[in-house]
Design an enzyme around this catalytic site. Structure first.
Site, PDB file in Angstrom:
ATOM      1  CG  ASP A 183      -2.002   1.028   1.180  1.00  0.00           C
ATOM      2  OD1 ASP A 183      -2.182   1.639   0.121  1.00  0.00           O
ATOM      3  OD2 ASP A 183      -2.677   1.231   2.207  1.00  0.00           O
TER       4      ASP A 183
ATOM      5  CG  ASP B 297      -3.271   3.834  -3.590  1.00  0.00           C
ATOM      6  OD1 ASP B 297      -4.177   3.095  -4.006  1.00  0.00           O
ATOM      7  OD2 ASP B 297      -3.387   4.577  -2.597  1.00  0.00           O
ATOM      8  CD  GLU B 298      -5.531  -0.819  -1.546  1.00  0.00           C
ATOM      9  OE1 GLU B 298      -5.213  -1.587  -0.599  1.00  0.00           O
ATOM     10  OE2 GLU B 298      -6.548  -0.104  -1.526  1.00  0.00           O
TER      11      GLU B 298
END
Length: 357
Positions: free
Chosen positions: A15, A109-110
């Site tokens: 993350d 983003d993860e």
């Protein structure tokens, strides 16, 4: 009783730390030590994310700009650069691919990574996660946090334990202890309203759920009861979805000023509909299953109305809008959204299994 140690998979959840804001700070060094947020322009805008400096003032993602500015007058709100974030996300994914091709992206983003069978670093998922985070920092000048665990659920929870720029390892033999005192609000799928409902019945932690039963939970959370009971023991048998299929298509807009007439709302809806049709043209291989209208009122309460549908029909959206507006109770409207649900696609494997059995 469940045995949470039955799975010996090695799952990493990566993350990125305040991703959009971090990219802006990287590209604009003068913003590194000041509170900044990424979001829309004007007092009607809503924040996408903010850096940790801004969070010290209570600023959070999804917060209206006006509220964020009230909490932190020095806050700098910058326009998002989605094309840049997408480019950086592709660079991050390229780093992931050095270590495994079993990747399930959750957003820009993860992502989850399955490194169960990786021979790298003597098969140590902990060392692999450390190296991935090191690569991201050295090559992109960004930091990431990681959770390492036997399944997706625990890995995702763990990645938030030592943020920012840290990681947390939960070994199989430690899963039960790790989960026992976990607040239910941290379980994906449990929002504030469900959390308050569970709390009213005496359920605040996973230990409380363990002491109950699926039957009892079903009276409170319905069909989510079985999954919740399993999560309370740290069990999650979901495999990584490495080929994610879009389940819906949506578009929405926040008005510069609140509107209150059905005629004004309908004008906005028709404009959104034309844009939705253009986006739908890129997915002409998908079968539509549902149409939905979302309205957010001036007090930030929202309502949705949907109907089963096999086509994208403007008149249906207008009818749903009219139904949603009956719930306004004289409140003005600040946001209107339209969405289409797609029918589930049957894979060739599923079709073969159906034929075999």
């Amino acid at each position: 009783m469940f045995n949470a140690n039955h799975s010996q998979k090695k799952i990493i959840h990566i993350d990125m730390d305040c991703f959009y804001a971090a990219v802006e700070m990287r590209d604009n060094p003068e913003w590194r030590n000041v509170p900044i947020a990424v979001g829309g322009n004007g007092p009607r805008g809503v924040l996408c994310t903010c850096n940790y400096k801004a969070r010290e003032f209570g600023v959070r993602s999804a917060m209206p700009n006006s509220r964020a500015k009230a909490l932190c007058p020095e806050l700098i709100i910058v326009n998002g650069r989605m094309s840049v974030y997408q480019q950086v996300s592709e660079q991050i994914r390229a780093i992931f691919l050095r270590y495994t091709d079993l990747i399930e992206p959750l957003s820009l983003d993860e992502a989850y990574l399955d490194v169960t069978d990786s021979p790298l670093f003597y098969g140590s998922a902990t060392l692999i996660a450390e190296q991935i985070r090191r690569d991201i920092y050295n090559e992109l000048n960004l930091t990431a946090s990681a959770g390492i665990a036997p399944n997706k659920f625990i890995a995702k929870i763990a990645s938030d334990e030592n943020k920012p720029n840290g990681q947390c390892v939960v070994a199989p033999e430690n899963v039960s202890a790790f989960v026992a005192d976990l607040s239910l609000i941290k379980i994906p799928g449990i929002g504030p309203k469900t959390s308050e409902k569970l709390k009213a019945y005496g359920f605040e932690s996973c230990a409380d759920v363990r002491a109950s039963s699926v039957a009892k939970l079903h009276t409170i959370v319905g069909k989510f009861a079985n999954a919740l009971y399993q999560r309370s023991f740290g069990i999650d048998d979901r495999v990584l979805e490495t080929k994610r299929v879009r389940k819906s298509l949506a578009i929405e807009t926040t008005m510069a000023e609140d509107i209150d007439s059905i005629e004004q709302c309908q004008v906005i809806l028709i404009n959104l509909f034309s844009k939705l049709k253009l986006r739908l043209a890129k997915h002409d291989d998908r079968q539509i299953s549902k149409q939905t209208v979302k309205i957010k009122f001036a007090d930030f309460q929202q309502t949705t109305v949907d109907i089963q549908s096999k086509a994208c029909i403007e008149a249906v959206f207008i009818e749903l809008l009219q139904k949603a507006m009956t719930r306004s109770n004289n409140r003005k409207v600040r946001l209107i959204g339209l969405s289409l649900g797609f029918a589930e696609q049957k894979s060739m494997d599923n079709q073969c299994q159906l034929a075999l059995f």
